[in-house]
Motif scaffolding. Structure first.
Motif, short mmCIF file in Angstrom:
data_model
loop_
_atom_site.label_atom_id
_atom_site.label_comp_id
_atom_site.label_asym_id
_atom_site.label_seq_id
_atom_site.Cartn_x
_atom_site.Cartn_y
_atom_site.Cartn_z
N ARG A 114 -1.92 1.24 3.81
CA ARG A 114 -1.00 0.10 3.71
C ARG A 114 -1.49 -0.92 2.69
O ARG A 114 -0.69 -1.50 1.96
CB ARG A 114 -0.83 -0.56 5.08
CG ARG A 114 0.27 -1.63 5.12
CD ARG A 114 1.61 -1.08 4.68
NE ARG A 114 2.69 -2.05 4.86
CZ ARG A 114 3.94 -1.87 4.46
NH1 ARG A 114 4.28 -0.75 3.83
NH2 ARG A 114 4.86 -2.79 4.67
N VAL A 115 -2.80 -1.15 2.64
CA VAL A 115 -3.34 -2.05 1.62
C VAL A 115 -3.04 -1.51 0.22
O VAL A 115 -2.62 -2.26 -0.67
CB VAL A 115 -4.85 -2.27 1.80
CG1 VAL A 115 -5.44 -3.03 0.61
CG2 VAL A 115 -5.13 -3.04 3.09
N ILE A 116 -3.22 -0.22 0.05
CA ILE A 116 -2.93 0.39 -1.26
C ILE A 116 -1.45 0.26 -1.59
O ILE A 116 -1.07 -0.05 -2.73
CB ILE A 116 -3.38 1.86 -1.27
CG1 ILE A 116 -4.91 1.95 -1.13
CG2 ILE A 116 -2.92 2.56 -2.55
CD1 ILE A 116 -5.44 3.36 -0.95
N GLU A 117 -0.58 0.47 -0.59
CA GLU A 117 0.86 0.33 -0.81
C GLU A 117 1.22 -1.10 -1.21
O GLU A 117 2.02 -1.32 -2.12
CB GLU A 117 1.62 0.71 0.46
CG GLU A 117 1.62 2.18 0.79
CD GLU A 117 2.24 2.47 2.16
OE1 GLU A 117 2.70 1.50 2.81
OE2 GLU A 117 2.26 3.64 2.57
N ARG A 118 0.65 -2.07 -0.52
CA ARG A 118 0.99 -3.47 -0.74
C ARG A 118 0.34 -4.08 -1.98
O ARG A 118 0.97 -4.84 -2.72
CB ARG A 118 0.62 -4.33 0.48
CG ARG A 118 1.45 -4.12 1.73
CD ARG A 118 2.89 -4.60 1.57
NE ARG A 118 2.96 -5.93 0.96
CZ ARG A 118 2.84 -7.09 1.61
NH1 ARG A 118 2.62 -7.08 2.91
NH2 ARG A 118 2.96 -8.23 0.97
N ALA A 119 -0.94 -3.78 -2.18
CA ALA A 119 -1.70 -4.44 -3.25
C ALA A 119 -1.97 -3.55 -4.45
O ALA A 119 -2.32 -4.05 -5.52
CB ALA A 119 -3.02 -4.96 -2.69
N GLY A 120 -1.81 -2.24 -4.27
CA GLY A 120 -2.09 -1.33 -5.38
C GLY A 120 -3.57 -1.16 -5.63
O GLY A 120 -3.97 -0.69 -6.71
N ILE A 121 -4.40 -1.54 -4.67
CA ILE A 121 -5.85 -1.53 -4.83
C ILE A 121 -6.51 -0.90 -3.61
O ILE A 121 -6.23 -1.34 -2.48
CB ILE A 121 -6.39 -2.96 -5.00
CG1 ILE A 121 -5.78 -3.62 -6.24
CG2 ILE A 121 -7.92 -2.98 -5.08
CD1 ILE A 121 -6.05 -5.10 -6.32
N PRO A 122 -7.39 0.10 -3.77
CA PRO A 122 -8.11 0.62 -2.61
C PRO A 122 -9.06 -0.45 -2.06
O PRO A 122 -9.84 -1.03 -2.83
CB PRO A 122 -8.91 1.81 -3.18
CG PRO A 122 -8.25 2.13 -4.48
CD PRO A 122 -7.72 0.83 -5.01
N PRO A 123 -9.02 -0.72 -0.76
CA PRO A 123 -9.92 -1.74 -0.21
C PRO A 123 -11.34 -1.21 -0.07
O PRO A 123 -11.56 0.00 0.06
CB PRO A 123 -9.31 -2.02 1.17
CG PRO A 123 -8.69 -0.71 1.56
CD PRO A 123 -8.14 -0.14 0.27
N VAL A 124 -12.28 -2.11 -0.08
CA VAL A 124 -13.65 -1.78 0.30
C VAL A 124 -13.68 -1.74 1.83
O VAL A 124 -13.00 -2.53 2.49
CB VAL A 124 -14.63 -2.85 -0.23
CG1 VAL A 124 -16.02 -2.70 0.38
CG2 VAL A 124 -14.68 -2.79 -1.75
N VAL A 125 -14.45 -0.82 2.40
CA VAL A 125 -14.57 -0.72 3.85
C VAL A 125 -15.98 -1.11 4.27
O VAL A 125 -16.97 -0.62 3.71
CB VAL A 125 -14.26 0.71 4.35
CG1 VAL A 125 -14.53 0.84 5.84
CG2 VAL A 125 -12.80 1.06 4.05
N TYR A 126 -16.06 -2.02 5.24
CA TYR A 126 -17.35 -2.45 5.81
C TYR A 126 -17.51 -1.84 7.19
O TYR A 126 -16.61 -1.91 8.03
CB TYR A 126 -17.39 -3.97 5.92
CG TYR A 126 -18.52 -4.52 6.76
CD1 TYR A 126 -19.73 -4.88 6.18
CD2 TYR A 126 -18.38 -4.68 8.14
CE1 TYR A 126 -20.78 -5.38 6.96
CE2 TYR A 126 -19.41 -5.17 8.92
CZ TYR A 126 -20.61 -5.52 8.33
OH TYR A 126 -21.63 -6.01 9.10
#
Length: 349
Positions: free
Chosen positions: A109-121
């Motif tokens: 969903r982050v990729i769909e919304r922002a176009g950027i893969p999130p970092v995962v902690y």
């Protein structure tokens, strides 16, 4: 080349980032579908004005992957393409813990919304390596040698045992310019590498508006609408409900589980944000929790409840048992440092 930095939340409210030595700052922005860190905007804007590299993180709560990520992106949309986007995957206060499918829904969903893969902690012992590799997400790994006070470390304990883009190695960091504990981190790259995580496309992009992603077999409507229909018996129970809800099942069931497990205070706060709509929908959706929540809203007094701390207890562990948050317990009991409680202490909840 590497950079040293800190991650902060509202526990560090008012911190003067101009006085604290750090190459980067990662600030907590949101949690679940209703919490926004009150000091986040000030922290992020000050860090940016000082020329520091910046990240913002969302603490996953398990209230519905799409709803959570939309809440996160909508809250930080002005920083998309400028700040690193991070998803905090931990056990405490996370009803979806252990469900990597839920985490994957969040990432998508982050990729769909922002176009950027999130970092995962996440912690080293449970880190979702395969999932991060699959979606090209940066790996921010937490692993501590001990809880001793420390400054920045050139070579944190166990460095090199696994590959990651960033390492959190202490929650008891001590730095000039701030009198309390800080989380200390080492980023394995320079400023340009940081920028590639914040915006792989190389130029700031506004967050796109959310687009519906219905599945042919999934019912339409908001999560609240579907939960209300579940409570009215439209989708049956067990496997019948799962089949009827299709790809919306986890989202809806997590919402229902949250209502069942959350503290009254949490539900009251969420009612006030409009999360559960108005009656009769609110009463149906809250079900057996409705009276306690409405009584609290209306000021009906309740007998004080007390938990006696046992040896080995942590405030976050107590909060999980009581169906609340460690922040709420700390505030209610005047606990300035949630890491310091003692056996025999009385915790009101």
């Amino acid at each position: 080349m590497a950079m040293n930095g800190i991650d902060i939340s509202n526990w560090q409210k008012g911190i003067d980032l101009a006085a604290v030595p750090c190459d980067f700052v990662i600030a907590k922005a949101t949690q679940g579908t209703g919490y926004t860190s009150p000091d986040c905007v000030r922290q992020v804007e000050q860090a940016m004005s000082l020329g520091k590299k910046v990240g913002v993180y969302h603490y996953i709560g398990g209230q519905g992957a799409v709803s959570e990520m939309d809440f996160f992106i909508d809250s930080i949309k002005n920083w998309v393409g400028k700040a690193m986007l991070v998803l905090d995957w931990e056990q405490g206060e996370n009803s979806a813990w252990g469900n990597l499918g839920y985490l994957e829904q969040c990432i998508k969903r982050v990729i769909e919304r922002a176009g950027i893969p999130p970092v995962v902690y996440s912690s080293a012992s449970v880190f979702p390596w395969d999932l991060c590799k699959k979606h090209n997400c940066g790996a921010w790994v937490a692993q501590y040698a001990d809880n001793n006070a420390t400054g920045y470390q050139d070579s944190p304990w166990n460095e090199g045992k696994y590959g990651c883009m960033m390492r959190q190695y202490s929650s008891h960091g001590r730095l000039p310019g701030y009198g309390g504990n800080l989380d200390l981190n080492k980023f394995y790259g320079d400023a340009a590498a940081w920028d590639r995580y914040a915006n792989p496309k190389g130029s700031a992009q506004p967050a796109p508006q959310p687009q519906p992603t219905p599945h042919p077999t999934a019912p339409q409507g908001s999560t609240l609408d579907l939960v209300d229909r579940v409570m009215r018996g439209e989708f049956g129970d067990g496997e019948a409900r799962r089949a009827a809800l299709g790809t919306r099942y986890d989202e809806v069931q997590n919402f229902i589980n949250h209502i069942d497990q959350a503290s009254v205070d949490t539900l009251v706060a969420e009612v006030k944000t409009g999360r559960y709509g108005n009656n009769p929908i609110r009463e149906r959706v809250l079900g057996s929790r409705y009276k306690a929540v409405q009584d609290k809203i209306n000021g009906v007094s309740q007998l004080a409840r007390v938990y006696i701390v046992k040896s080995g207890d942590t405030l976050s562990g107590i909060a999980a048992k009581l169906g609340t948050t460690y922040q709420a317990l700390a505030k209610k009991n005047g606990i300035s440092n949630p890491n310091r409680i003692y056996a025999g202490q009385k915790i009101k909840y």
